[in-house]
Design an enzyme around this catalytic site. Structure first.
Site, PDB file in Angstrom:
ATOM      1  N   TRP A  74       0.732  -1.082   0.111  1.00  0.00           N
ATOM      2  CA  TRP A  74      -0.192   0.157  -0.131  1.00  0.00           C
ATOM      3  C   TRP A  74       0.796   1.149  -0.101  1.00  0.00           C
ATOM      4  CZ3 TRP A  74      -2.068   2.410   5.003  1.00  0.00           C
ATOM      5  CH2 TRP A  74      -1.244   2.553   5.909  1.00  0.00           C
ATOM      6  N   ASP A  75       2.408   0.872  -0.091  1.00  0.00           N
ATOM      7  CA  ASP A  75       2.921   2.392  -0.081  1.00  0.00           C
ATOM      8  C   ASP A  75       2.977   3.314  -1.044  1.00  0.00           C
ATOM      9  OD1 ASP A  75       3.960   0.076   1.425  1.00  0.00           O
ATOM     10  OD2 ASP A  75       5.912   1.049   1.921  1.00  0.00           O
ATOM     11  N   GLU A 112       0.561  -3.364  11.877  1.00  0.00           N
ATOM     12  CA  GLU A 112       0.921  -5.113  11.829  1.00  0.00           C
ATOM     13  C   GLU A 112       1.126  -5.457  12.961  1.00  0.00           C
ATOM     14  OE1 GLU A 112       3.780  -5.183   8.943  1.00  0.00           O
ATOM     15  OE2 GLU A 112       2.365  -5.138   7.186  1.00  0.00           O
ATOM     16  N   LYS A 143       2.637  -0.525  15.782  1.00  0.00           N
ATOM     17  CA  LYS A 143       3.975  -0.550  15.154  1.00  0.00           C
ATOM     18  C   LYS A 143       3.745   0.813  14.522  1.00  0.00           C
ATOM     19  CE  LYS A 143       6.081  -2.881  11.161  1.00  0.00           C
ATOM     20  NZ  LYS A 143       5.925  -3.961  10.212  1.00  0.00           N
ATOM     21  N   GLN A 144       2.811   1.421  13.929  1.00  0.00           N
ATOM     22  CA  GLN A 144       2.693   2.529  13.134  1.00  0.00           C
ATOM     23  C   GLN A 144       1.277   2.977  13.191  1.00  0.00           C
ATOM     24  OE1 GLN A 144       2.845  -0.640  10.079  1.00  0.00           O
ATOM     25  NE2 GLN A 144       2.470   0.969   8.698  1.00  0.00           N
TER      26      GLN A 144
HETATM   27  C1  BGC Z   1       4.869  -1.910   7.068  1.00  0.00           C
HETATM   28  C2  BGC Z   1       3.618  -1.731   6.075  1.00  0.00           C
HETATM   29  C3  BGC Z   1       4.538  -1.413   4.703  1.00  0.00           C
HETATM   30  C4  BGC Z   1       5.530  -2.439   4.420  1.00  0.00           C
HETATM   31  C5  BGC Z   1       6.297  -2.209   3.233  1.00  0.00           C
HETATM   32  C6  BGC Z   1       5.809  -2.663   6.789  1.00  0.00           C
HETATM   33  O1  BGC Z   1       6.836  -2.841   7.780  1.00  0.00           O
HETATM   34  O2  BGC Z   1       4.247  -2.327   8.295  1.00  0.00           O
HETATM   35  O3  BGC Z   1       2.821  -0.615   6.473  1.00  0.00           O
HETATM   36  O4  BGC Z   1       3.619  -1.561   3.632  1.00  0.00           O
HETATM   37  O5  BGC Z   1       6.462  -2.399   5.709  1.00  0.00           O
HETATM   38  O6  BGC Z   1       7.040  -1.003   3.294  1.00  0.00           O
END
Ligand code: BGC
Length: 800
Positions: free
Chosen positions: A355-356, A494, A616-617
């Site tokens: 999704w980046d 995540e 995590k984010q």
């Molecule tokens: C993040 C995701 C991201 C992925 C790729 C993961 O560590 O939690 O949100 O899409 O890395 O960058």
């Protein structure tokens, strides 16, 4: 860092893999890490890697008693090798000489990587090495290097070698090393003509063929030597050798031009044939460099953000734009590839598409929208796979994979290694169904920035409608509450993939997922008023959408459930978030620093991050990142939730205290949501995001590939958050509030087919329109709407 370059003036072996990633050169078609010419993949210090955009292959490995198939971004033959030795002695290598002086420079303006090494060998002989390299932005198939050695205090016979090395495997990421890694087989190698050698390889499963042809020429003291090479051939390896007399003080130079063609290229007959024909048409290094520089200049003319009043920000932003354009450029168009989360700069996340894009497209939309369109077509072409995925899970419409590669099937790994505990664990992050909303969001915002009605009608609308249909069939009505719910999914955070002590995977009613689903459905319904009626009807028929479906969409868009923490206006990340335990942040931050991978740390301690209020984010906060408060409040209003703008700061504060920033994307979101309310904290987050890769703040991850979402996200923060740029009701709104630390900004933007120039300071903003317009454009500044026509320039007083 200098204005336009990163300079390393010391040789630090333990930093080398990080530098290799940051000094990668690419052109949107291929990319090569900034490894030294004489290095092979060895001793964890050197990892030359060459990657092809979308060059994937699948292999099966046996891990922990299970057969697992992974699709990897393939490491293709190394085209770099060049080295020398005094006759019969050992070959030059950075690890076996005494380095007296060292400088490596990545010049972002010109897209070159240069190295100077002054060294002494074990016999006291001193020499100077100068190398320059490009991966051409003018000709996507061309890579070239110049290698020059000057004996300082000696003369004697030397041997030079230059090679194409296909004896490579994928071993760039330590935690994947237990997995199968031999992706290539050699089909052919040899000599094409007196000056050129070639190598042809093929991926063992996807059967993508690559031909590399290299021409080598040697110059003595500035003049072409006329000496022709001897060729040495091994399976998977071809080498040119020269025997020369080196003379004290006289430079000995080798030029190596390489063409890379693959069976995926357009406008070709056969890779080896095309490579061989075209190598004879190549000029020398200087000529290739000149054309390459001009191509970069054209890109910079459009994409540079000039923040000269903060030099540090200026140069890091340039680094980020540089790597973005090396990953996706005009050469990406028609390649049918997506934009990888980690660039084509290393093997982390196997070159997969996540999704980046959500963080990357806004920059492209406003500078090079043709690239966004192409990257959206990557999704469109994989609609059938997304439809099958939805169907196989019992839904209708299109369900895009969390990780996507060649054909759009789910590429998330089934199990992954926690390097901290050494254990292989199930990876359930694939339940991030919100990825489909990101695709829809990207379609809509591309359309907003470009007004590309053809794309919307013929491709975008189909994506939107099919994704809306997916959400309307995964959502279930809770008869007790009369609200729709989305169960067993994972949100952006995540760390939370299941309830502690539950046997089931996934969580219920992730607020971000539910609100985005509503937004997608709203936009899909709105399409009826945007595209032609006949096209809308055509699509309904094509997608088997009935009036009942649309009625259900309408209902869901009014009655979706969004969880709140009890007795508060704080949006709950998911149902049951209240029941989780508070986390001991102080202890863990003191031990592991600000950005930490708590999932790995806790698992290695026998604990489980799912138990805690620890993200995590950014997850809930993504809502404030993607939507203006007006837009978000109107969604809540339609859902009949009493959510007021005053609650936003409380939500931000609540989750800020409970986030570990284990993803580089997180700081972007936090910087963004604080941009107006707490400028100091916003800037602190922005600075962290800015340094994500340059300082490798996640401790070792950048060496495996850059974080393109965070890179593009920082540029977009400057471009949109600090300028208050928003496209609403066909008006481009601007409301700049520049940070004190960056009191000026000059940039160009592409908006609906027009170029406009913004010159902003803390006091005024000048907007200048380029000529060549078809129609007027409306720009809103601080609440007033102005009409701009061809060649217009207006100045605004924006003092607060
Ligand atoms: C993040 C995701 C991201 C992925 C790729 C993961 O560590 O939690 O949100 O899409 O890395 O960058």
């Amino acid at each position: 860092m200098a204005d336009w370059s990163i300079i390393y003036d010391k040789w630090v072996p333990k930093e080398q893999t990080l530098r290799e990633a940051l000094c990668t050169l690419g052109n949107g078609y291929i990319a090569t890490r900034g490894a030294f010419e004489e290095a092979r993949a060895e001793t964890d210090i050197y990892y030359p890697g060459t990657y092809l955009a979308g060059g994937y292959n699948r292999l099966t490995s046996e891990v922990a008693g299970k057969e697992i198939e992974n699709e990897d971004l393939v490491n293709w033959p190394n085209w770099l090798p060049v080295s020398f030795r005094q006759s019969g002695e050992e070959w030059f290598h950075m690890s076996n000489v005494e380095v007296l002086d060292f400088k490596q420079e990545l010049d972002m303006k010109h897209g070159t990587l240069c190295r100077t090494v002054y060294f002494r060998d074990s016999k006291g002989r001193e020499s100077k090495l100068n190398t320059r390299r490009i991966v051409s932005m003018a000709n996507p198939h061309l890579a070239a290097l110049e290698w020059q050695m000057t004996p300082i205090n000696w003369s004697g016979e030397v041997e030079l070698r230059a090679a194409l090395d296909g004896r490579v495997i994928n071993s760039g990421v330590a935690r994947y090393r237990a997995l199968a890694s031999q992706h290539l087989e050699t089909l052919d190698q040899g000599q094409y003509d007196e000056e050129c050698m070639y190598l042809v390889v093929q991926t063992v499963q996807s059967k993508t063929r690559m031909a590399q042809v290299a021409r080598t020429r040697v110059y003595l003291n500035g003049d072409a030597s006329g000496i022709m090479p001897q060729t040495r051939i091994e399976q998977g390896y071809v080498e040119h050798q020269f025997k020369l007399q080196a003379t004290e003080g006289q430079p000995l130079r080798l030029e190596k031009s390489v063409l890379l063609y693959t069976s995926r290229d357009w406008a070709t007959s056969e890779p080896l044939l095309d490579a061989c024909v075209n190598i004879t048409r190549q000029g020398n290094f200087e000529k290739a460099l000149e054309v390459h520089k001009r191509a970069w200049q054209r890109l910079w003319n459009r994409c540079d953000l000039d923040t000269a009043c903060n030099k540090k920000v200026q140069s890091v932003l340039r680094l980020h734009v540089f790597h973005l354009l090396q990953t996706v450029s005009g050469h990406t168009v028609d390649l049918d590839v997506g934009v990888p989360a980690r660039g084509w700069h290393g093997e982390a996340y196997r070159g997969h598409i996540f999704w980046d894009e959500l963080f990357i497209f806004p920059f492209l939309n406003l500078h090079l929208p043709a690239i966004t369109r192409e990257l959206l077509m990557y999704r469109y072409r994989r609609l059938n796979e997304a439809r099958s995925a939805a169907k196989e899970s019992g839904y209708k419409g299109a369900m895009f994979p969390w990780q996507s590669g060649s054909n759009g099937r789910e590429e998330s790994q089934v199990i992954h290694l926690n390097p901290q505990s050494g254990r292989w664990l199930p990876d359930n992050t694939y339940l991030q169904r919100h990825i489909s909303s990101a695709v829809a969001y990207n379609v809509w915002n591309y359309y907003q920035a470009t007004e590309d009605m053809d794309f919307l009608s013929y491709h975008g609308a189909e994506l939107l409608l099919d994704i809306a249909q997916f959400w309307s069939t995964i959502a279930t009505l809770n008869k007790d509450t009369g609200r729709y719910e989305i169960l067993h999914v994972v949100g952006p955070d995540e760390y939370h993939t299941e309830y502690p002590d539950s046997d089931e995977i996934g969580l219920n009613n992730n607020a971000y997922t539910n609100v985005l689903a509503v937004w997608v459905i709203q936009k899909a319904l709105q399409l009826k008023d945007v595209i032609d009626d006949s096209r809308f009807e055509e699509l309904l028929t094509k997608l088997h959408l009935t009036p009942d479906d649309l009625t259900r969409w309408e209902e869901i868009s009014r009655r979706m459930y969004v969880p709140f923490l009890e007795d508060t206006k704080i949006i709950a990340q998911f149902d049951g978030y209240d029941q989780l335990q508070e986390f001991d942040w102080d202890t863990y931050k003191a031990k592991h620093g600000e950005a930490m991978r708590l999932d790995r740390i806790l698992e290695s301690e026998g604990d489980n991050v799912n138990k805690y209020k620890a993200s995590k984010q950014a997850d809930v906060l993504m809502l404030f990142y993607l939507f203006s408060s007006e837009e978000l409040l109107s969604i809540f209003k339609q859902l009949d939730y009493d959510f007021k703008p005053e609650s936003i700061p409380d939500n931000i504060a609540y989750y800020e205290q409970r986030t570990s920033h284990g993803s580089t994307l997180s700081k972007i979101v936090h910087a963004w949501v604080l941009a107006r309310s707490d400028r100091k904290r916003s800037w602190a987050n922005f600075e962290m995001a800015l340094m994500s890769d340059l300082e490798d703040i996640q401790g070792g991850t950048t060496a495996e590939g850059i974080h393109l979402g965070a890179m593009a996200g920082t540029v977009d923060l400057v471009q949109r958050a600090y300028t208050g740029l928003e496209i609403r009701d066909d008006v481009l709104w601007l409301n700049p509030v520049l940070p004190d630390e960056m009191p000026c900004l000059n940039l160009q933007l592409r908006y609906r087919g027009h170029w406009l120039q913004l010159n902003i300071t803390t006091r005024k903003m000048i907007i200048t329109f380029d000529k060549g317009w078809s129609k007027e454009v409306k720009i809103g500044v601080q609440g007033e709407i102005y009409t701009f026509r061809t060649g217009d320039q207006k100045e605004f007083d924006i003092q607060r």
